[in-house]
Every structure is written in C-alpha cells, then in structure tokens.
Design a protein around this motif. Structure first.
Motif, PDB file in Angstrom:
ATOM      1  N   VAL A  88      12.376   5.097  -3.090  1.00 29.15           N
ATOM      2  CA  VAL A  88      11.114   5.630  -2.573  1.00 29.15           C
ATOM      3  C   VAL A  88      11.058   5.378  -1.064  1.00 29.15           C
ATOM      4  O   VAL A  88      11.433   4.298  -0.595  1.00 29.15           O
ATOM      5  CB  VAL A  88       9.911   4.950  -3.268  1.00 29.15           C
ATOM      6  CG1 VAL A  88       8.599   5.463  -2.700  1.00 29.15           C
ATOM      7  CG2 VAL A  88       9.985   5.194  -4.769  1.00 29.15           C
ATOM      8  N   PRO A  89      10.578   6.336  -0.253  1.00 35.29           N
ATOM      9  CA  PRO A  89      10.428   6.093   1.180  1.00 35.29           C
ATOM     10  C   PRO A  89       9.582   4.847   1.438  1.00 35.29           C
ATOM     11  O   PRO A  89       8.483   4.709   0.899  1.00 35.29           O
ATOM     12  CB  PRO A  89       9.727   7.356   1.688  1.00 35.29           C
ATOM     13  CG  PRO A  89      10.097   8.410   0.700  1.00 35.29           C
ATOM     14  CD  PRO A  89      10.184   7.707  -0.630  1.00 35.29           C
ATOM     15  N   THR A  90      10.088   3.943   2.264  1.00 37.28           N
ATOM     16  CA  THR A  90       9.439   2.647   2.450  1.00 37.28           C
ATOM     17  C   THR A  90       9.517   2.221   3.912  1.00 37.28           C
ATOM     18  O   THR A  90      10.518   2.466   4.589  1.00 37.28           O
ATOM     19  CB  THR A  90      10.121   1.573   1.577  1.00 37.28           C
ATOM     20  OG1 THR A  90      10.059   1.973   0.202  1.00 37.28           O
ATOM     21  CG2 THR A  90       9.441   0.216   1.741  1.00 37.28           C
ATOM     22  N   ILE A  91       8.436   1.583   4.370  1.00 31.23           N
ATOM     23  CA  ILE A  91       8.391   0.950   5.690  1.00 31.23           C
ATOM     24  C   ILE A  91       7.934  -0.487   5.477  1.00 31.23           C
ATOM     25  O   ILE A  91       6.965  -0.737   4.758  1.00 31.23           O
ATOM     26  CB  ILE A  91       7.417   1.676   6.635  1.00 31.23           C
ATOM     27  CG1 ILE A  91       7.915   3.097   6.931  1.00 31.23           C
ATOM     28  CG2 ILE A  91       7.242   0.900   7.944  1.00 31.23           C
ATOM     29  CD1 ILE A  91       6.904   3.943   7.681  1.00 31.23           C
TER      30      ILE A  91
ATOM     31  N   ALA B  93       0.845  -1.192   0.000  1.00 28.36           N
ATOM     32  CA  ALA B  93       0.000   0.000   0.000  1.00 28.36           C
ATOM     33  C   ALA B  93       0.879   1.240   0.000  1.00 28.36           C
ATOM     34  O   ALA B  93       2.079   1.181   0.300  1.00 28.36           O
ATOM     35  CB  ALA B  93      -0.922   0.010   1.220  1.00 28.36           C
ATOM     36  N   THR B  94       0.262   2.366  -0.337  1.00 28.40           N
ATOM     37  CA  THR B  94       0.901   3.674  -0.208  1.00 28.40           C
ATOM     38  C   THR B  94       0.222   4.405   0.929  1.00 28.40           C
ATOM     39  O   THR B  94      -1.005   4.534   0.965  1.00 28.40           O
ATOM     40  CB  THR B  94       0.791   4.479  -1.507  1.00 28.40           C
ATOM     41  OG1 THR B  94       1.422   3.749  -2.571  1.00 28.40           O
ATOM     42  CG2 THR B  94       1.469   5.828  -1.362  1.00 28.40           C
ATOM     43  N   PHE B  95       1.012   4.880   1.870  1.00 29.33           N
ATOM     44  CA  PHE B  95       0.523   5.494   3.100  1.00 29.33           C
ATOM     45  C   PHE B  95       0.728   7.003   3.032  1.00 29.33           C
ATOM     46  O   PHE B  95       1.799   7.480   2.649  1.00 29.33           O
ATOM     47  CB  PHE B  95       1.294   4.902   4.276  1.00 29.33           C
ATOM     48  CG  PHE B  95       1.094   5.593   5.595  1.00 29.33           C
ATOM     49  CD1 PHE B  95      -0.019   5.327   6.369  1.00 29.33           C
ATOM     50  CD2 PHE B  95       2.035   6.487   6.069  1.00 29.33           C
ATOM     51  CE1 PHE B  95      -0.191   5.938   7.602  1.00 29.33           C
ATOM     52  CE2 PHE B  95       1.876   7.110   7.294  1.00 29.33           C
ATOM     53  CZ  PHE B  95       0.760   6.832   8.059  1.00 29.33           C
ATOM     54  N   GLY B  96      -0.315   7.777   3.375  1.00 35.05           N
ATOM     55  CA  GLY B  96      -0.196   9.228   3.404  1.00 35.05           C
ATOM     56  C   GLY B  96      -0.509   9.866   2.066  1.00 35.05           C
ATOM     57  O   GLY B  96      -0.904   9.211   1.100  1.00 35.05           O
TER      58      GLY B  96
ATOM     59  N   VAL C 165      10.190  -7.243  -1.450  1.00 34.34           N
ATOM     60  CA  VAL C 165       9.520  -6.074  -0.874  1.00 34.34           C
ATOM     61  C   VAL C 165      10.512  -4.996  -0.474  1.00 34.34           C
ATOM     62  O   VAL C 165      10.103  -3.864  -0.163  1.00 34.34           O
ATOM     63  CB  VAL C 165       8.656  -6.464   0.341  1.00 34.34           C
ATOM     64  CG1 VAL C 165       7.577  -7.456  -0.059  1.00 34.34           C
ATOM     65  CG2 VAL C 165       9.509  -7.022   1.479  1.00 34.34           C
ATOM     66  N   SER C 166      11.802  -5.318  -0.492  1.00 36.08           N
ATOM     67  CA  SER C 166      12.814  -4.346  -0.084  1.00 36.08           C
ATOM     68  C   SER C 166      13.443  -3.618  -1.261  1.00 36.08           C
ATOM     69  O   SER C 166      14.347  -2.796  -1.059  1.00 36.08           O
ATOM     70  CB  SER C 166      13.901  -5.053   0.730  1.00 36.08           C
ATOM     71  OG  SER C 166      13.351  -5.690   1.853  1.00 36.08           O
TER      72      SER C 166
ATOM     73  N   GLU D  83      16.852   3.861   5.005  1.00 42.70           N
ATOM     74  CA  GLU D  83      17.769   4.716   5.757  1.00 42.70           C
ATOM     75  C   GLU D  83      17.820   6.130   5.196  1.00 42.70           C
ATOM     76  O   GLU D  83      18.004   7.103   5.940  1.00 42.70           O
ATOM     77  CB  GLU D  83      19.164   4.086   5.717  1.00 42.70           C
ATOM     78  CG  GLU D  83      20.226   4.853   6.460  1.00 42.70           C
ATOM     79  CD  GLU D  83      21.599   4.216   6.299  1.00 42.70           C
ATOM     80  OE1 GLU D  83      22.432   4.399   7.198  1.00 42.70           O
ATOM     81  OE2 GLU D  83      21.820   3.535   5.268  1.00 42.70           O
ATOM     82  N   ALA D  84      17.647   6.281   3.894  1.00 41.74           N
ATOM     83  CA  ALA D  84      17.740   7.598   3.274  1.00 41.74           C
ATOM     84  C   ALA D  84      16.579   8.514   3.649  1.00 41.74           C
ATOM     85  O   ALA D  84      16.680   9.730   3.448  1.00 41.74           O
ATOM     86  CB  ALA D  84      17.791   7.442   1.747  1.00 41.74           C
ATOM     87  N   HIS D  85      15.494   7.948   4.199  1.00 42.05           N
ATOM     88  CA  HIS D  85      14.289   8.740   4.427  1.00 42.05           C
ATOM     89  C   HIS D  85      13.836   8.800   5.884  1.00 42.05           C
ATOM     90  O   HIS D  85      12.989   9.633   6.216  1.00 42.05           O
ATOM     91  CB  HIS D  85      13.138   8.179   3.593  1.00 42.05           C
ATOM     92  CG  HIS D  85      13.467   8.035   2.136  1.00 42.05           C
ATOM     93  ND1 HIS D  85      13.785   6.826   1.553  1.00 42.05           N
ATOM     94  CD2 HIS D  85      13.544   8.959   1.150  1.00 42.05           C
ATOM     95  CE1 HIS D  85      14.040   7.006   0.275  1.00 42.05           C
ATOM     96  NE2 HIS D  85      13.908   8.278  -0.016  1.00 42.05           N
TER      97      HIS D  85
END
Length: 296
Positions: free
Chosen positions: A218-221, A177-180, A212-213, A268-270
């Motif tokens: 792109v910012p990812t959790i 999913a995309t959050f925010g 998934v990694s 880490e970049a985000h």
C-alpha cells in the motif's frame, strides 16, 4: 585518534556481525557519528601526510577516503528515485522540543511553504496556543499532547480517515492515518520511537520502525524523529524492503556537531522525490526536515 575514527567509519559494514543484544546496542550508539568520523579521519590523515610525507600517512588517507565513500556514496541508493513535476506533495516533520513551546519562526515557515502534511513531535500542553494557530491553517488534524517527550500531532490539507494515536507492543505513541481520498489514498505514520539509551530501548525503537514499515504493497509515507541515523541496521533493512528515504544525510540534531536522525520515508513502488532539505531549528535541538513527493 585516527584509528578510532577509522573504526567508527567501519561500523556500518561490521554492525551486522554483532552477536549479542548488548554489542548490537554499542555498535548502534557509535554508528550515528559518521559525519564526525569522516571529518576527523580525513583531517588527521591529511595532517599526518603533510607532516611526515610517508607511505603510511598516504595509506591512512586512502583508507579514510574509501571508507567515507562507501558510507556516503552507496547510501544515496537508499533514497527514493528522483522525478515528478507539478505541485506534488510537500511533507514536513519537526521535533519542536518539549521545552520550546513558542517554537519561534515555525508558524511563519508553515505559512510560507504550506506543507500538505506536517508532523510535530514532543508537543505538550504548553504548545497548545501554537497548535491552535496551526489548526486554523489546516482543515484536518489529530493531536495527542503529553507532558513528556512523546506528544504527537499531524496536520493535513487533505482528508484524514481512520486517524488514531496508537502504540506497538508498549512503544511510544505514534499517529496512524489514511491521507487523501479515492485512488490517491496513502497510509501515513508519524513516529518518535525511544532513543537508544539502553539495549532494551534500542530493540523497542527498531521494533516500532519495522512495524510501521510493513506496508503490504500500500502507498505509505512515514515521517518522524526516528532516533536512528541512516547507517543503523534497522534503517538499512527498510531500504532493502522498498521503504526508502526522501530526506538527505544532512544532520538534523544538534548533538556534538549534528546527527541525521529525522527522516521522511516512502514506499519506493509508489513515490518519487523531487526535492528535500533541512529548514531551521525554530528554538529546538532538532531541525525541521521536508520533502516534495510525487506519485508514480
């Protein structure tokens, strides 16, 4: 017994030398028990030193201490940098256990802590009443109930777009999913891969973790029951690729004294991490993990 513990402590350093799928799998099985190997090795070496006061016993204690430091010290570098101030983003992940439909205490924890993202795993049709009450607390969610250990749910206080439950090359289902909204959009993945009960299952687990990694900047959790400790080769490779743990090395599964196999990762970049911890088991054989994240 001390030699067995010392060998176990050496596995994270030697695992990359395995030359066959079967050997990689066997090393992977043993590599999860670093807390137990460290405790057993230090205890036995110290006891032997007290009993004999020999140089050999002293050397055994030194070897165990160095191996423990190597496994637990540098791994902290596989975590996100600390930083951030303000409300941040509270992320929680919990394997409720498919045979634990009431999950006593979970709802109260959620109401008290109010995580912005809550990922749940092993949710079945018997969890439907619990999930209905959680839905009342969250404006956005995606759920796939399954009467096996691989149902998944994701709850969010911010909009979820492009939310699907999908698979990677026959893997267990996971949420993408995309959050925010706007510039604060973040990719979210909630995963529960196969446990490494065979060489094939270990390979399938690692394939899903790597799939998934691939964040492409792109910012990812990524949150979930990874069925993999931070010492496994797959998890260590993620840190090298800039996807790092927000969570700690504390055990999260109760098996034989505890295994740290539940994680929250972020790019880490985000992201910075301000705090992280382990909450209750709420009737499960896992403990809930949480992390407070801040955008860079």
């Amino acid at each position: 017994m001390w030699a067995a513990a010392a060998t176990g402590l050496a596995l994270p350093s030697l695992g990359h030398l395995a030359w066959s799928d079967a050997l990689i799998w066997l090393v992977d099985l043993g590599i999860h028990w670093q807390w137990q190997f460290a405790l057993l090795g230090m205890s036995l070496a110290a006891l032997y030193l007290v009993m004999t006061r020999t140089r050999l016993a002293g050397a055994m204690l030194l070897v165990t201490a160095v191996a423990t430091a190597l496994n637990f010290g540098p791994l902290s570098l596989g975590r996100l940098d600390h930083g951030g101030a303000g409300p941040g983003l509270l992320v929680a992940s919990f394997n409720v256990h498919f045979d634990n439909p009431a999950s006593p205490g979970l709802e109260a924890w959620v109401q008290a802590e109010q995580p912005d993202l809550l990922a749940l795993f092993e949710v079945t049709s018997r969890h439907a009443p619990l999930l209905a009450r959680l839905k009342a607390l969250y404006p956005y969610e995606i759920t796939q109930l399954q009467d096996d250990p691989f149902g998944v749910a994701l709850f969010s206080r911010r909009p979820l777009s492009d939310a699907t439950v999908t698979r990677h090359q026959g893997s267990t289902p996971y949420v993408a999913a995309t959050f925010g909204t706007g510039r604060e959009q973040t990719l979210v993945r909630a995963i529960h891969p196969m446990p490494p009960i065979s060489s094939a299952d270990r390979a399938m687990r690692d394939a899903l973790i790597h799939a998934v990694s691939r964040t492409q900047g792109v910012p990812t959790i990524i949150a979930g029951d990874f069925n993999a400790s931070p010492w496994t080769l797959a998890m260590r490779q993620l840190a090298d690729q800039g996807v790092k743990r927000a969570t700690t090395l504390m055990p999260t599964h109760t098996l034989y004294g505890g295994l740290p196999i539940d994680h929250i990762l972020a790019t880490e970049a985000h992201w910075h991490v301000a705090d992280a911890g382990v909450a209750g088991a709420f009737g499960s054989d896992h403990r809930l993990v949480w992390a407070k994240l801040f955008r860079r």
